[in-house]
Design a protein around this motif. Sequence first.
Motif, mmCIF file in Angstrom:
data_model
loop_
_atom_site.group_PDB
_atom_site.id
_atom_site.type_symbol
_atom_site.label_atom_id
_atom_site.label_comp_id
_atom_site.label_asym_id
_atom_site.label_seq_id
_atom_site.Cartn_x
_atom_site.Cartn_y
_atom_site.Cartn_z
ATOM 1 N N TYR A 43 -1.294 15.551 -34.497
ATOM 2 C CA TYR A 43 -0.218 14.721 -35.015
ATOM 3 C C TYR A 43 0.297 15.360 -36.500
ATOM 4 C CZ TYR A 43 -1.312 10.674 -32.336
ATOM 5 O OH TYR A 43 -1.497 9.701 -31.169
ATOM 6 N N PHE A 44 -0.263 16.738 -36.669
ATOM 7 C CA PHE A 44 0.330 17.460 -37.824
ATOM 8 C C PHE A 44 0.108 16.728 -39.062
ATOM 9 C CE2 PHE A 44 2.552 18.467 -33.920
ATOM 10 C CZ PHE A 44 2.184 20.027 -33.705
ATOM 11 N N GLY A 45 -1.049 16.132 -39.202
ATOM 12 C CA GLY A 45 -1.342 15.416 -40.514
ATOM 13 C C GLY A 45 -0.489 14.207 -40.683
ATOM 14 N N ASP A 46 0.204 13.709 -39.800
ATOM 15 C CA ASP A 46 0.915 12.355 -39.933
ATOM 16 C C ASP A 46 0.207 11.320 -39.650
ATOM 17 O OD1 ASP A 46 2.897 10.451 -39.816
ATOM 18 O OD2 ASP A 46 4.601 11.463 -39.326
ATOM 19 N N SER B 154 11.711 19.624 -30.424
ATOM 20 C CA SER B 154 12.070 20.155 -31.944
ATOM 21 C C SER B 154 12.744 21.540 -31.770
ATOM 22 C CB SER B 154 10.924 20.376 -32.520
ATOM 23 O OG SER B 154 10.019 21.385 -32.148
ATOM 24 N N GLY B 155 12.576 22.156 -30.617
ATOM 25 C CA GLY B 155 13.133 23.723 -30.356
ATOM 26 C C GLY B 155 14.436 23.297 -29.648
ATOM 27 N N ASP B 156 14.933 24.479 -28.908
ATOM 28 C CA ASP B 156 16.495 24.389 -28.410
ATOM 29 C C ASP B 156 16.380 24.370 -26.937
ATOM 30 O OD1 ASP B 156 15.569 27.024 -28.137
ATOM 31 O OD2 ASP B 156 17.288 28.045 -28.962
ATOM 32 N N VAL B 157 14.930 24.449 -26.531
ATOM 33 C CA VAL B 157 14.964 24.418 -24.932
ATOM 34 C C VAL B 157 13.840 23.507 -24.567
ATOM 35 C CG1 VAL B 157 15.971 26.466 -24.560
ATOM 36 C CG2 VAL B 157 13.572 26.455 -24.733
ATOM 37 N N LEU B 158 14.084 22.775 -23.300
ATOM 38 C CA LEU B 158 12.747 22.195 -22.905
ATOM 39 C C LEU B 158 11.810 23.062 -21.972
ATOM 40 C CD1 LEU B 158 14.670 19.339 -21.189
ATOM 41 C CD2 LEU B 158 13.506 19.343 -23.482
ATOM 42 N N LEU B 159 10.533 22.690 -21.918
ATOM 43 C CA LEU B 159 9.731 23.564 -21.041
ATOM 44 C C LEU B 159 9.586 24.945 -21.716
ATOM 45 C CD1 LEU B 159 10.431 22.514 -17.634
ATOM 46 C CD2 LEU B 159 8.476 21.480 -18.897
ATOM 47 N N ARG C 130 13.481 16.874 -35.028
ATOM 48 C CA ARG C 130 12.307 16.443 -35.331
ATOM 49 C C ARG C 130 12.144 14.873 -35.731
ATOM 50 N NH1 ARG C 130 12.880 20.901 -37.964
ATOM 51 N NH2 ARG C 130 12.564 19.797 -40.030
ATOM 52 N N VAL C 131 11.135 14.365 -35.482
ATOM 53 C CA VAL C 131 10.826 12.911 -35.955
ATOM 54 C C VAL C 131 10.178 13.245 -37.486
ATOM 55 C CG1 VAL C 131 9.354 10.834 -35.635
ATOM 56 C CG2 VAL C 131 10.354 12.119 -33.719
ATOM 57 N N LYS C 132 10.861 12.378 -38.302
ATOM 58 C CA LYS C 132 10.744 12.582 -39.758
ATOM 59 C C LYS C 132 9.547 11.591 -39.856
ATOM 60 C CE LYS C 132 12.478 12.627 -44.256
ATOM 61 N NZ LYS C 132 13.791 12.396 -45.076
ATOM 62 N N SER C 133 9.605 10.313 -39.190
ATOM 63 C CA SER C 133 8.538 9.024 -39.645
ATOM 64 C C SER C 133 8.660 8.239 -38.455
ATOM 65 C CB SER C 133 8.953 8.492 -40.762
ATOM 66 O OG SER C 133 10.083 7.834 -40.932
ATOM 67 N N VAL D 221 12.327 4.716 -35.594
ATOM 68 C CA VAL D 221 12.166 6.326 -35.623
ATOM 69 C C VAL D 221 13.225 6.911 -36.337
ATOM 70 C CG1 VAL D 221 12.058 8.289 -34.110
ATOM 71 C CG2 VAL D 221 11.412 6.024 -33.168
ATOM 72 N N THR D 222 12.778 7.443 -37.332
ATOM 73 C CA THR D 222 13.822 8.438 -38.278
ATOM 74 C C THR D 222 13.630 9.886 -38.177
ATOM 75 O OG1 THR D 222 13.482 6.756 -40.089
ATOM 76 C CG2 THR D 222 14.424 8.731 -40.587
ATOM 77 N N LEU D 223 14.671 10.462 -37.441
ATOM 78 C CA LEU D 223 14.705 11.800 -37.165
ATOM 79 C C LEU D 223 15.043 12.839 -38.460
ATOM 80 C CD1 LEU D 223 16.425 11.837 -33.783
ATOM 81 C CD2 LEU D 223 14.161 11.466 -34.458
ATOM 82 N N ASN D 224 14.835 14.004 -38.444
ATOM 83 C CA ASN D 224 15.232 15.014 -39.739
ATOM 84 C C ASN D 224 16.853 14.997 -39.827
ATOM 85 O OD1 ASN D 224 15.611 16.538 -37.285
ATOM 86 N ND2 ASN D 224 15.491 18.215 -38.315
#
Length: 444
Positions: A121-124, A212-217, A244-247, A253-256
Motif C-alpha cells: 500500500y506504499f505506506g498508506d 497511474s501509468g499511461d498504458v495498461l498491462l 493516482r489515488v490520493k486518499s 476516493v480522491t485522485l491526484n
Amino acid sequence: MEEQELAKIEHTGKQRVVIVGGGFGGLELAKSLRNVDVQVVLVDKQNYHTFQPLMYQVATAGLEAADIVSPFRKILEGQDNLSFRMAEVVCVNTETQVVETSIGLIPYDFLVVATGATTNYFGDEQMARHAIAIKSVEDAVALRNTVLSNFEKALQIGDDEQLNSLLDFVIVGGGPTGVEVAGALSELRKHVFPKDYREIDFRQMDIHLIQSGDVLLKGMSAEASQKALEYLQKFGVNVMLERRVKSYDGYTVTLNTGEKLITRTLIWAAGVAGAPIDGIRPESLRKGGRYEVNAHNQVAGYSNIFAVGDIAAMLSPEYPEGHPMVAQPAIQQGRLLASNLERLIRKQPLQPFHYDDKGAMATIGRNHAVADVKLLGKEWKTQGFFAWVMWALVHVIALVEFRNRLTVFANWMWNYFSQNTGLRYIMGGRREPIPTPKASEPAS
C-alpha cells in the motif's frame, strides 16, 4: 530462541533443507528434491497451495475457492524424504541455523525463503484499512461476499448517492489482476446481476479502473496494452490513465487530479512487495522487500540461505530490478535450485539461472484476451477469441491436481454456454459497512 523446544520432526541424519513457503517456487523446489539425498521440511502457514492466477475468478463468483487450492499433503504424498508442517515462521537465527516457528525450532543445513509477496500500500495506512486486496483465498471470498452484500443492501436504499456508493466499484492498478477483475465485473453486470436483482437499474453500476501509468498491462506488448484498453472501454469500464489515488476513507476516493469518486468497494491491485522474514541481514534486502540473490539464488551475504520466486531479486542487465513477480520465474528457479543443492552437496560447480520467458497473458471478459507468447525463439502476439482459448487452456493445464483441472474446465464450460454462474452466495467473512460520511463536496 534458545528456550523454545524443537519442533517434533525426526531428523533422518541427512542434510536438511527447510523451505519456508509453499507457493509456486517453494512447491516446485520441494517436488524436485524428491530423488535428492536430503531431508526436506516444507513450512507454510496454510495447509494448501493456492493457484493465485485464478484468485480473481473466486472473487467474481466464477470459481469455488476449492477449485484453486490443493492440500500440500495430497500433492506431496509418497515423497518419503519430505515432512510438511503448518506453522507461522517467527524469525531465523542464521548463526545457529535454526528457524523459529509457532510450533517450535526447526534446525536447517540449507534454508530456502519462498515466502512470496504481500500487498504493497506504499505506506498508506488509510488505504490498507479500507481497500480490499486479492492476495489470499480469504481475500477473494471476502470480496465476493462484499460485492453480493452491496447489491442486497442496495435493494433497501432510496438515496441516489448512497445507492451509487454500493453499486459503483473502483479498481486501482492496471496490471493483469486489475484488468481481469474489471472485465469479470463487467461480465457480471451485463449477464448475471440483472437476472438476480431485477429491481436495480444496472446502468447505474459504474466500474472505474485507475492506472497511474499511461498504458495498461505494462510489460506486455503495445498491441496487448491497446487491445486491453479497447476491450474494457467496449465493456463499459471507465479506464482512467495517468491518475493516482490520493486518499480513500472508505467512501470517497480522491485522485491526484482533484477528481472524486464515491464507492464503498475499492479493490487494490496496484502493487506488491516481498514478504521477508526477520533474522536475515537487512543489507540483503532491496527496495520492495526482495532479497538480492546471485545467479544461484543464494541470498547476498550467505552461502546456505537461498530465496526463490517473488521474494528473490536476481539482478541482471535484462532484469535490473529482478525477474517479474509471476509464476514462471518462481517455478524455474525452484527446479534449478533443487539441482544446485544436489551439486552443492556433491561439491560440484553450481549452474547459473537463465529465465526462459514464455510470455504473458491476460483475459478481459468472455471471448476476449490478449497474449504475448514466446515460442521457438519468436514472440507471437494475438488478441481476441483465440487468445482467450489459449489463456483458458494454459491455466487449466497449469493447475496442480487433475481434480482441479476437471472442475475448473467443467465450470468454465457451464458458465460459457449458460452465461450464468451458480456461485452467487454469501458465506464467510466480508468487509463490514463503514459509516457513511457526509459529503462536503459533490463527487462524480
